[in-house]
Design a protein around this motif. Structure first.
Motif, PDB file in Angstrom:
ATOM      1  N   THR A  60      28.869  16.220  53.095  1.00 39.16           N
ATOM      2  CA  THR A  60      29.238  16.282  54.514  1.00 39.16           C
ATOM      3  C   THR A  60      30.667  16.745  54.726  1.00 39.16           C
ATOM      4  OG1 THR A  60      29.898  13.958  54.521  1.00 39.16           O
ATOM      5  CG2 THR A  60      27.605  14.471  55.117  1.00 39.16           C
ATOM      6  N   VAL A  61      31.495  16.598  53.723  1.00 35.96           N
ATOM      7  CA  VAL A  61      32.901  17.013  53.806  1.00 35.96           C
ATOM      8  C   VAL A  61      33.084  18.176  52.841  1.00 35.96           C
ATOM      9  CG1 VAL A  61      35.281  16.197  53.624  1.00 35.96           C
ATOM     10  CG2 VAL A  61      33.476  14.589  54.198  1.00 35.96           C
ATOM     11  N   SER A  62      34.015  19.044  53.139  1.00 34.22           N
ATOM     12  CA  SER A  62      34.191  20.229  52.293  1.00 34.22           C
ATOM     13  C   SER A  62      35.058  19.912  51.073  1.00 34.22           C
ATOM     14  CB  SER A  62      34.809  21.367  53.095  1.00 34.22           C
ATOM     15  OG  SER A  62      36.082  20.966  53.559  1.00 34.22           O
ATOM     16  N   CYS A  63      34.520  19.111  50.155  1.00 36.25           N
ATOM     17  CA  CYS A  63      35.197  18.855  48.890  1.00 36.25           C
ATOM     18  C   CYS A  63      34.141  18.787  47.792  1.00 36.25           C
ATOM     19  CB  CYS A  63      36.042  17.587  48.946  1.00 36.25           C
ATOM     20  SG  CYS A  63      35.215  16.142  49.582  1.00 36.25           S
ATOM     21  N   SER A  64      34.563  19.030  46.559  1.00 33.79           N
ATOM     22  CA  SER A  64      33.598  19.188  45.484  1.00 33.79           C
ATOM     23  C   SER A  64      33.037  17.872  44.951  1.00 33.79           C
ATOM     24  CB  SER A  64      34.237  19.970  44.341  1.00 33.79           C
ATOM     25  OG  SER A  64      35.364  19.274  43.864  1.00 33.79           O
ATOM     26  N   SER A  65      33.800  16.804  44.994  1.00 38.48           N
ATOM     27  CA  SER A  65      33.316  15.526  44.478  1.00 38.48           C
ATOM     28  C   SER A  65      33.899  14.399  45.321  1.00 38.48           C
ATOM     29  CB  SER A  65      33.726  15.348  43.019  1.00 38.48           C
ATOM     30  OG  SER A  65      35.129  15.192  42.941  1.00 38.48           O
ATOM     31  N   SER A  66      33.415  13.185  45.100  1.00 35.93           N
ATOM     32  CA  SER A  66      33.937  12.062  45.879  1.00 35.93           C
ATOM     33  C   SER A  66      35.386  11.758  45.500  1.00 35.93           C
ATOM     34  CB  SER A  66      33.061  10.823  45.687  1.00 35.93           C
ATOM     35  OG  SER A  66      32.977  10.485  44.330  1.00 35.93           O
ATOM     36  N   TRP A  67      35.800  12.064  44.257  1.00 38.98           N
ATOM     37  CA  TRP A  67      37.212  11.884  43.895  1.00 38.98           C
ATOM     38  C   TRP A  67      38.070  12.893  44.625  1.00 38.98           C
ATOM     39  CZ3 TRP A  67      39.159   7.717  42.097  1.00 38.98           C
ATOM     40  CH2 TRP A  67      38.422   6.896  41.268  1.00 38.98           C
ATOM     41  N   ALA A  68      37.573  14.098  44.819  1.00 34.59           N
ATOM     42  CA  ALA A  68      38.336  15.107  45.548  1.00 34.59           C
ATOM     43  C   ALA A  68      38.448  14.750  47.025  1.00 34.59           C
ATOM     44  CB  ALA A  68      37.693  16.476  45.385  1.00 34.59           C
ATOM     45  N   CYS A  69      37.512  13.949  47.540  1.00 39.22           N
ATOM     46  CA  CYS A  69      37.545  13.532  48.938  1.00 39.22           C
ATOM     47  C   CYS A  69      38.477  12.349  49.177  1.00 39.22           C
ATOM     48  CB  CYS A  69      36.142  13.146  49.404  1.00 39.22           C
ATOM     49  SG  CYS A  69      34.988  14.524  49.378  1.00 39.22           S
ATOM     50  N   THR A  70      39.031  11.784  48.123  1.00 36.37           N
ATOM     51  CA  THR A  70      39.896  10.612  48.240  1.00 36.37           C
ATOM     52  C   THR A  70      41.330  11.054  48.473  1.00 36.37           C
ATOM     53  OG1 THR A  70      38.450   9.479  46.704  1.00 36.37           O
ATOM     54  CG2 THR A  70      40.580   8.475  47.097  1.00 36.37           C
ATOM     55  N   ASP A  71      42.046  10.286  49.304  1.00 34.47           N
ATOM     56  CA  ASP A  71      43.461  10.550  49.565  1.00 34.47           C
ATOM     57  C   ASP A  71      44.256  10.322  48.281  1.00 34.47           C
ATOM     58  OD1 ASP A  71      45.967  10.875  50.760  1.00 34.47           O
ATOM     59  OD2 ASP A  71      46.056   8.758  51.346  1.00 34.47           O
ATOM     60  N   PRO A  72      44.995  11.324  47.805  1.00 33.00           N
ATOM     61  CA  PRO A  72      45.721  11.149  46.540  1.00 33.00           C
ATOM     62  C   PRO A  72      46.846  10.130  46.638  1.00 33.00           C
ATOM     63  CG  PRO A  72      46.221  13.289  47.493  1.00 33.00           C
ATOM     64  CD  PRO A  72      45.139  12.683  48.324  1.00 33.00           C
ATOM     65  N   GLY A  73      47.387   9.911  47.833  1.00 31.07           N
ATOM     66  CA  GLY A  73      48.462   8.933  47.973  1.00 31.07           C
ATOM     67  C   GLY A  73      48.023   7.547  47.560  1.00 31.07           C
ATOM     68  N   SER A  74      46.818   7.153  47.925  1.00 25.40           N
ATOM     69  CA  SER A  74      46.333   5.832  47.544  1.00 25.40           C
ATOM     70  C   SER A  74      46.014   5.775  46.051  1.00 25.40           C
ATOM     71  CB  SER A  74      45.108   5.459  48.367  1.00 25.40           C
ATOM     72  OG  SER A  74      44.084   6.411  48.198  1.00 25.40           O
ATOM     73  N   LEU A  75      45.551   6.879  45.491  1.00 23.93           N
ATOM     74  CA  LEU A  75      45.300   6.909  44.045  1.00 23.93           C
ATOM     75  C   LEU A  75      46.599   6.778  43.264  1.00 23.93           C
ATOM     76  CD1 LEU A  75      42.598   9.705  43.679  1.00 23.93           C
ATOM     77  CD2 LEU A  75      42.299   7.240  43.447  1.00 23.93           C
ATOM     78  N   TYR A  76      47.672   7.395  43.764  1.00 21.84           N
ATOM     79  CA  TYR A  76      48.965   7.299  43.091  1.00 21.84           C
ATOM     80  C   TYR A  76      49.518   5.882  43.175  1.00 21.84           C
ATOM     81  CZ  TYR A  76      48.832  12.392  43.064  1.00 21.84           C
ATOM     82  OH  TYR A  76      48.478  13.695  42.863  1.00 21.84           O
ATOM     83  N   LEU A  77      49.254   5.192  44.276  1.00 25.10           N
ATOM     84  CA  LEU A  77      49.688   3.804  44.411  1.00 25.10           C
ATOM     85  C   LEU A  77      48.939   2.914  43.417  1.00 25.10           C
ATOM     86  CD1 LEU A  77      51.571   1.995  46.040  1.00 25.10           C
ATOM     87  CD2 LEU A  77      49.717   1.659  47.674  1.00 25.10           C
ATOM     88  N   VAL A  78      47.656   3.151  43.262  1.00 24.35           N
ATOM     89  CA  VAL A  78      46.869   2.409  42.273  1.00 24.35           C
ATOM     90  C   VAL A  78      47.378   2.727  40.871  1.00 24.35           C
ATOM     91  CG1 VAL A  78      44.568   2.158  41.247  1.00 24.35           C
ATOM     92  CG2 VAL A  78      44.818   2.229  43.723  1.00 24.35           C
ATOM     93  N   ALA A  79      47.677   3.987  40.596  1.00 28.11           N
ATOM     94  CA  ALA A  79      48.185   4.376  39.280  1.00 28.11           C
ATOM     95  C   ALA A  79      49.521   3.706  38.992  1.00 28.11           C
ATOM     96  CB  ALA A  79      48.320   5.894  39.191  1.00 28.11           C
ATOM     97  N   ALA A  80      50.404   3.647  39.996  1.00 28.89           N
ATOM     98  CA  ALA A  80      51.696   2.983  39.815  1.00 28.89           C
ATOM     99  C   ALA A  80      51.505   1.504  39.521  1.00 28.89           C
ATOM    100  CB  ALA A  80      52.558   3.172  41.060  1.00 28.89           C
ATOM    101  N   GLY A  81      50.584   0.877  40.217  1.00 26.95           N
ATOM    102  CA  GLY A  81      50.309  -0.532  39.973  1.00 26.95           C
ATOM    103  C   GLY A  81      49.743  -0.785  38.588  1.00 26.95           C
ATOM    104  N   LEU A  82      48.827   0.074  38.150  1.00 30.97           N
ATOM    105  CA  LEU A  82      48.247  -0.082  36.815  1.00 30.97           C
ATOM    106  C   LEU A  82      49.283   0.159  35.720  1.00 30.97           C
ATOM    107  CD1 LEU A  82      44.741   1.546  37.328  1.00 30.97           C
ATOM    108  CD2 LEU A  82      45.289  -0.886  37.123  1.00 30.97           C
ATOM    109  N   LEU A  83      50.143   1.151  35.928  1.00 27.07           N
ATOM    110  CA  LEU A  83      51.231   1.383  34.964  1.00 27.07           C
ATOM    111  C   LEU A  83      52.185   0.195  34.930  1.00 27.07           C
ATOM    112  CD1 LEU A  83      52.142   5.139  35.537  1.00 27.07           C
ATOM    113  CD2 LEU A  83      51.299   4.106  33.432  1.00 27.07           C
ATOM    114  N   GLY A  84      52.485  -0.352  36.099  1.00 28.30           N
ATOM    115  CA  GLY A  84      53.348  -1.529  36.165  1.00 28.30           C
ATOM    116  C   GLY A  84      52.736  -2.724  35.448  1.00 28.30           C
ATOM    117  N   LEU A  85      51.429  -2.933  35.646  1.00 27.97           N
ATOM    118  CA  LEU A  85      50.750  -4.026  34.939  1.00 27.97           C
ATOM    119  C   LEU A  85      50.773  -3.815  33.430  1.00 27.97           C
ATOM    120  CD1 LEU A  85      47.639  -4.814  37.152  1.00 27.97           C
ATOM    121  CD2 LEU A  85      49.505  -6.344  36.572  1.00 27.97           C
ATOM    122  N   GLY A  86      50.562  -2.575  33.016  1.00 31.33           N
ATOM    123  CA  GLY A  86      50.629  -2.270  31.581  1.00 31.33           C
ATOM    124  C   GLY A  86      52.010  -2.544  31.014  1.00 31.33           C
TER     125      GLY A  86
END
Length: 112
Positions: A60-86
């Motif tokens: 329904t949206v013009s993107c190739s996959s559901s990951w491509a349809c996700t806002d990268p800003g929120s993914l980067y916040l999750v990545a920062a949190g996971l790196l911090g936990l590590g």
């Protein structure tokens, strides 16, 4: 492939630098810093995960996959949190080893 922005590494860097500097202070500061770093990291993961919202349907949206349809800003916040936990986990293990070494040296001085 997009590059990861530098702000993803701010939280892990602050945790590591603060932990290193805390070895010249009281022991409580070191453990408090690790606890605060872990709490902030978990909050980053939770807030980032919540900000992603429901997955979009790629048809329904013009993107190739559901990951491509996700806002990268929120993914980067999750990545920062996971790196911090590590970082907190690795530094916790190093702190336990360092405390054990310091305790054994202190024990040798008092008995000798």
């Amino acid at each position: 492939m997009d590059m990861v922005p530098g702000y993803v590494f701010i939280l892990p860097t602050v945790i590591v630098v603060g932990w290193i500097l805390s070895w010249w202070g009281a022991r409580r500061v070191r453990w408090l810093l690790l606890a605060v770093g872990a709490v902030v990291s978990v909050l980053c993961v939770v807030v980032g995960w919540q900000a992603m919202g429901p997955p979009a349907d790629p048809r329904t949206v013009s993107c190739s996959s559901s990951w491509a349809c996700t806002d990268p800003g929120s993914l980067y916040l999750v990545a920062a949190g996971l790196l911090g936990l590590g970082c907190c986990l690795v530094l916790l293990l190093l702190a336990l080893v360092g405390e054990a070494i310091a305790f054994s040296r202190r024990g040798r001085r008092t008995s000798g």
